[in-house]
Design a protein around this motif. Sequence first.
Motif, PDB file in Angstrom:
ATOM      1  N   GLY A 199      -2.722 -23.431 -57.665  1.00 10.11           N
ATOM      2  CA  GLY A 199      -1.390 -23.476 -58.267  1.00 10.11           C
ATOM      3  C   GLY A 199      -0.308 -23.171 -57.245  1.00 10.11           C
ATOM      4  O   GLY A 199      -0.395 -23.594 -56.089  1.00 10.11           O
ATOM      5  N   ASP A 200       0.694 -22.431 -57.677  1.00  9.87           N
ATOM      6  CA  ASP A 200       1.825 -22.072 -56.821  1.00  9.87           C
ATOM      7  C   ASP A 200       1.360 -21.031 -55.803  1.00  9.87           C
ATOM      8  O   ASP A 200       1.292 -19.845 -56.101  1.00  9.87           O
ATOM      9  N   ARG A 201       1.075 -21.480 -54.606  1.00 13.06           N
ATOM     10  CA  ARG A 201       0.402 -20.631 -53.619  1.00 13.06           C
ATOM     11  C   ARG A 201       1.314 -19.568 -53.036  1.00 13.06           C
ATOM     12  O   ARG A 201       2.424 -19.835 -52.593  1.00 13.06           O
ATOM     13  N   ILE A 202       0.803 -18.320 -53.042  1.00  8.11           N
ATOM     14  CA  ILE A 202       1.489 -17.221 -52.374  1.00  8.11           C
ATOM     15  C   ILE A 202       1.043 -17.136 -50.925  1.00  8.11           C
ATOM     16  O   ILE A 202       1.845 -16.954 -50.013  1.00  8.11           O
ATOM     17  N   GLY A 203      -0.250 -17.263 -50.696  1.00  5.45           N
ATOM     18  CA  GLY A 203      -0.811 -17.159 -49.352  1.00  5.45           C
ATOM     19  C   GLY A 203      -2.312 -17.053 -49.447  1.00  5.45           C
ATOM     20  O   GLY A 203      -2.924 -17.589 -50.374  1.00  5.45           O
ATOM     21  N   SER A 204      -2.916 -16.373 -48.507  1.00  7.33           N
ATOM     22  CA  SER A 204      -4.360 -16.175 -48.496  1.00  7.33           C
ATOM     23  C   SER A 204      -4.690 -14.760 -48.962  1.00  7.33           C
ATOM     24  O   SER A 204      -3.976 -13.819 -48.634  1.00  7.33           O
ATOM     25  N   LEU A 205      -5.777 -14.629 -49.720  1.00 10.96           N
ATOM     26  CA  LEU A 205      -6.333 -13.319 -50.055  1.00 10.96           C
ATOM     27  C   LEU A 205      -7.619 -13.180 -49.256  1.00 10.96           C
ATOM     28  O   LEU A 205      -8.611 -13.860 -49.514  1.00 10.96           O
ATOM     29  N   LEU A 206      -7.595 -12.310 -48.255  1.00 10.17           N
ATOM     30  CA  LEU A 206      -8.736 -12.112 -47.379  1.00 10.17           C
ATOM     31  C   LEU A 206      -9.634 -11.030 -47.971  1.00 10.17           C
ATOM     32  O   LEU A 206      -9.162  -9.947 -48.315  1.00 10.17           O
ATOM     33  N   VAL A 207     -10.944 -11.333 -48.078  1.00  4.46           N
ATOM     34  CA  VAL A 207     -11.902 -10.458 -48.755  1.00  4.46           C
ATOM     35  C   VAL A 207     -12.963  -9.985 -47.774  1.00  4.46           C
ATOM     36  O   VAL A 207     -13.484 -10.773 -46.976  1.00  4.46           O
ATOM     37  N   ASN A 208     -13.279  -8.683 -47.822  1.00  3.01           N
ATOM     38  CA  ASN A 208     -14.430  -8.164 -47.079  1.00  3.01           C
ATOM     39  C   ASN A 208     -15.265  -7.297 -48.014  1.00  3.01           C
ATOM     40  O   ASN A 208     -14.738  -6.405 -48.669  1.00  3.01           O
ATOM     41  N   PRO A 209     -16.601  -7.526 -48.074  1.00  2.76           N
ATOM     42  CA  PRO A 209     -17.447  -6.824 -49.045  1.00  2.76           C
ATOM     43  C   PRO A 209     -18.047  -5.522 -48.564  1.00  2.76           C
ATOM     44  O   PRO A 209     -18.701  -4.828 -49.337  1.00  2.76           O
ATOM     45  N   GLY A 210     -17.890  -5.165 -47.279  1.00  2.00           N
ATOM     46  CA  GLY A 210     -18.420  -3.887 -46.819  1.00  2.00           C
ATOM     47  C   GLY A 210     -19.600  -4.028 -45.894  1.00  2.00           C
ATOM     48  O   GLY A 210     -19.743  -4.986 -45.150  1.00  2.00           O
ATOM     49  N   GLY A 211     -20.477  -3.061 -45.944  1.00  7.70           N
ATOM     50  CA  GLY A 211     -21.644  -3.028 -45.074  1.00  7.70           C
ATOM     51  C   GLY A 211     -21.691  -1.723 -44.280  1.00  7.70           C
ATOM     52  O   GLY A 211     -22.140  -0.715 -44.798  1.00  7.70           O
ATOM     53  N   PRO A 212     -21.237  -1.724 -43.000  1.00  6.94           N
ATOM     54  CA  PRO A 212     -20.703  -2.877 -42.276  1.00  6.94           C
ATOM     55  C   PRO A 212     -21.791  -3.891 -41.954  1.00  6.94           C
ATOM     56  O   PRO A 212     -22.965  -3.546 -41.887  1.00  6.94           O
ATOM     57  N   GLY A 213     -21.361  -5.137 -41.804  1.00  5.31           N
ATOM     58  CA  GLY A 213     -22.275  -6.190 -41.420  1.00  5.31           C
ATOM     59  C   GLY A 213     -22.625  -7.167 -42.517  1.00  5.31           C
ATOM     60  O   GLY A 213     -23.424  -8.082 -42.301  1.00  5.31           O
ATOM     61  N   VAL A 214     -22.033  -7.021 -43.702  1.00  3.41           N
ATOM     62  CA  VAL A 214     -22.291  -7.961 -44.798  1.00  3.41           C
ATOM     63  C   VAL A 214     -21.390  -9.188 -44.627  1.00  3.41           C
ATOM     64  O   VAL A 214     -20.260  -9.093 -44.168  1.00  3.41           O
ATOM     65  N   SER A 215     -21.900 -10.334 -45.023  1.00  6.01           N
ATOM     66  CA  SER A 215     -21.179 -11.590 -44.864  1.00  6.01           C
ATOM     67  C   SER A 215     -19.991 -11.681 -45.809  1.00  6.01           C
ATOM     68  O   SER A 215     -20.146 -11.669 -47.026  1.00  6.01           O
ATOM     69  N   GLY A 216     -18.802 -11.807 -45.252  1.00  6.33           N
ATOM     70  CA  GLY A 216     -17.618 -12.036 -46.065  1.00  6.33           C
ATOM     71  C   GLY A 216     -17.534 -13.460 -46.566  1.00  6.33           C
ATOM     72  O   GLY A 216     -16.910 -13.727 -47.597  1.00  6.33           O
TER      73      GLY A 216
END
Length: 523
Positions: free
Chosen positions: A103-120
């Motif tokens: 829809g009406d784009r604001i921008g990007s929402l960047l996601v990281n799931p943790g870990g460290p070392g888990v695939s985003g």
Amino acid sequence: MFIALVGIALMVTTACTAANDAGPTSDERAPTGPVGPVPDGLDDFYGQRLDWGDCAPYATTGIAEQTFAAPEVECALLEVPLSYEDPDDETIEIGVLRTRAQGDRIGSLLVNPGGPGVSGMEAAASLRFSPTINKLGRRFDIVGFDPRGVGASKPTVECLTDEERDADRADDGEVDGTPRGVKEQEAEERAFARKCEKRTKYGEEMLANIGTRDVVKDMDVLRSVLGDRKLTYLGYSYGTRIGYTYAEQFPGNVRAMVLDGALDPEQNIVDSLVAQGQGFGDAFAEFAKWCAQRQDCALGKDPAKATERYQDLVQPLVDDPVTVADGRKLSFEDATTATVQALYSEQLWEKLNTGLNELQRRRGETLIGLADQYNERGPDGEYSGTQDAFAAIRCVDDPRVTDRDKILAAQRRYAEVAPFLDSGNPISDARDACAFWPVPNTSKPHLPDVDGVPPVLVISTTNDPATPYKAGVQLAKAMGGRLLTYEGTQHTVFAQGNQCVDQPVIEYLIDRTLPKKGLRCGE
């Protein structure tokens, strides 16, 4: 290990108005040059264009093969310096996956799931199944990346082969605290560190630049390449450390930030692990109460005796592991790993009880399956590499611990707060692989200096087994942000179907309107 378990959420509604300062609004928006401020010498990296395409070639696990096959996801490789101190030298590549805004784009929402070392990348692809994230997907490109050394990024950290990992899990020598056991364990830890250095491309240089300090620099390059003047970020578990580290390094580049399942930025690694032990100890007590209400409870009807009953079941595995259907052995380590995996979420408690009942009959299929889930071992016997990356990142993110007295004190404290994990063997003062790591740490615990950062939203769960509630309280205070409290027993909560949590978070990410002070949500 800190891993966010993100489930499928319920449909929610939200307002859809927001100031559009994150970036342009169509894919022709891709920058022809850097967007926002650029550190000296990095113009070419900040101004690169990504070659988006089919995600199938980026899949490195069975789950990724399934989720990356969706036609709406697209993938690319981002080029970044191996060392930001010498950006003209070697470069590496960061795997990136996105689903475009509808829809009406604001921008990007960047996601990281943790870990460290888990695939985003896998996290972002899987989050497509959450109605809450789909709601956000109308306004944001949902973007996940594999941190340097992880998953589809190139090169990856390489330490153990799949066969070596299986053998390491089956060997319970590491729980033996006798002098001989300590000597053997430290020999294994030294060997592990050497293997990581020898088997990882660029060796010491890669390991020296694998930590959160450098991951957030990659994130800022990605922010510019995605066309966003400021970053909108959702970090789970260890991803909260990435979030507050980014805010400290790039305070003027933050638009909005949600940190769910927070780490205490001031806590050293020893205290952090003991606090995590306390969390799992509390979660085990809750599991025991739940189990006691069932006719088939493997731990009996008295929660006060659950630890004893549990140890009666798992401690014999130290000397007498159970053979499972595929010929592998269920060790004490695997049984306790399976239990820890199940304690991350009440949704897995049924499975844990089943596995413990099977163990009474000398069966181990369910428990070894839970341990496989934690270790990210696929049905084909291949591991994702998360455990190798986890070790490498942890060893440079925090000062190494070599004082044996401190190690013993921490082990005693851990045994007190999480007695169900006691192997019955003497407590060990063995040093871990980080004590023998070939490069020094690049970070240390401290309160982040985030002057100029807009208010962030921190979510903390009262009975979180992996990241204690007080850590979220501390982080919100340190960052001058707003705390949202969830009353429950699980690790992380956003986008898992609780409207009381999801609605205000969506409104914050879209409108940057913080929820009311003191908001508490329940199951």
